[in-house]
Design an enzyme around this catalytic site. Structure first.
Site, mmCIF file in Angstrom:
data_model
loop_
_atom_site.group_PDB
_atom_site.id
_atom_site.type_symbol
_atom_site.label_atom_id
_atom_site.label_comp_id
_atom_site.label_asym_id
_atom_site.label_seq_id
_atom_site.Cartn_x
_atom_site.Cartn_y
_atom_site.Cartn_z
ATOM 1 N N HIS A 1 0.851 -1.187 0.000
ATOM 2 C CA HIS A 1 0.000 0.000 0.000
ATOM 3 C C HIS A 1 0.886 1.236 0.000
ATOM 4 O O HIS A 1 0.825 2.047 -0.917
ATOM 5 C CB HIS A 1 -0.936 -0.023 1.211
ATOM 6 N N GLU B 1 0.495 7.967 -3.509
ATOM 7 C CA GLU B 1 1.286 7.612 -2.333
ATOM 8 C C GLU B 1 2.486 8.544 -2.165
ATOM 9 O O GLU B 1 2.800 8.968 -1.048
ATOM 10 C CB GLU B 1 1.740 6.152 -2.425
ATOM 11 N N HIS C 1 2.239 11.279 0.936
ATOM 12 C CA HIS C 1 3.009 10.794 2.080
ATOM 13 C C HIS C 1 4.510 11.103 2.007
ATOM 14 O O HIS C 1 5.085 11.590 2.985
ATOM 15 C CB HIS C 1 2.806 9.285 2.241
#
Length: 325
Positions: A89, A170, A174
């Site tokens: 993930h 992602e 992040h």
């Protein structure tokens, strides 16, 4: 396709003054081999004490997260799930108190479908404008990282969207919130997108240390459409492998909404879907030298799954959705 070295020369150098987690930070003298790597969230892991490029000072509680999905929705385009393996993930930076931020550098926003669509997730936050340029997977090509790209297309799999769109999400949401991936850390000769490659390689290095499928299988917990499992047994199996208890996430109906759980006070979800492994890390996140910690380290939850005996399903993948790897 071949790429000349000229594609990585002056035209690709980045002006790192445009954005930084710590405004005014110099792009000089970040030689981390000359510094003692401190443990993130420890007493001296603060930017006014230690070089934030050499010890993670912004997102010191690091999460390596995985999915158990049963289909991608893009099987017809060849986007399938790796057999007998959970998928990556992401790699996330939480603050040491367990809270978090997101989309920390909008000059490096490569997410076509920002979620949330503001930096705070509220209407008062700064809008995160959808990215419309070349997909982030193309950023690896000038570096000759075709092997990395192939690996990501096997193990970093999106659902209902192309893989590169998910990778862009992602990274943008992040990676931009880690101090050790901040642009000044790469020095005055930074090559454009070097930190993107660095982040992808780092996320994969953590993922490769976390064989969720194998740890569960060793405890006779395997995907099944006829057998259900108990959360506590899953926690025990993963704690044994990891050295701390991760967050286990479930989807699907609540246990007390099912016929079997009717009348119960247990309102946990019943379909296994994700695991989040928590670390404090020594030095740069890129070192992949982490100290496993319980997901509940700040008093938070160890998951949202039902706790009743035999309440959690771990379903098999949909026929045609898997590929041998």
């Amino acid at each position: 396709m071949r790429f000349s070295t000229s594609s990585l020369t002056a035209s690709a150098l980045v002006n790192v003054s445009v954005a930084s987690l710590y405004p005014g930070q110099s792009n000089l003298n970040h030689t981390c081999q000359l510094q003692t790597p401190l443990l993130s969230c420890s007493a001296n892991a603060y930017p006014n004490i230690i070089d934030s490029c050499c010890t993670e000072t912004y997102g010191g509680l690091v999460l390596s997260t995985q999915f158990w999905s049963t289909y991608t929705g893009l099987e017809a385009q060849g986007q399938k799930l790796p057999a007998n393996t959970w998928t990556l993930h992401g790699l996330w930076p939480d603050f040491c108190n367990g809270s978090y931020t997101q989309y920390c550098d909008l000059s490096r926003q490569y997410d076509p479908l920002p979620s949330p669509n503001t930096t705070t997730g509220t209407p008062s936050g700064t809008p995160v404008v959808p990215y419309t340029g070349p997909n982030i997977g193309t950023f690896l090509e000038p570096f000759g990282k075709f092997d990395l790209l192939a690996y990501m297309n096997k193990f970093w799999i999106a659902q209902a969207q192309p893989n590169p769109d998910f990778w862009g999400h992602e990274f943008s949401k992040h990676a931009t919130c880690f101090s050790t991936f901040d642009l000044p850390c790469y020095g005055p000769q930074l090559v454009q997108h070097a930190e993107v490659v660095d982040f992808f390689e780092t996320a994969i290095s953590y993922y490769q240390n976390l064989p969720t499928y194998g740890w569960l299988s060793a405890a006779d917990i395997r995907p099944s459409n006829s057998t259900s499992y108990t959360l506590g047994d899953m926690q025990t199996a993963l704690n044994k492998g990891f050295g701390a208890t991760p967050y286990i996430g479930c989807a699907g109906p609540k246990w007390n909404e099912t016929d079997a759980g009717k009348g119960s006070s247990d309102n946990g979800r019943t379909v296994l879907s994700e695991v989040w492994y928590y670390y404090h890390v020594y030095g740069r996140v890129q070192r992949n030298q982490g100290l496993p910690v319980n997901a509940s380290i700040n008093g938070g939850s160890l998951g949202n799954c039902a706790k009743a005996k035999g309440a959690v399903q771990y379903p098999k993948r949909t026929t045609g959705s898997e590929v041998a790897v």
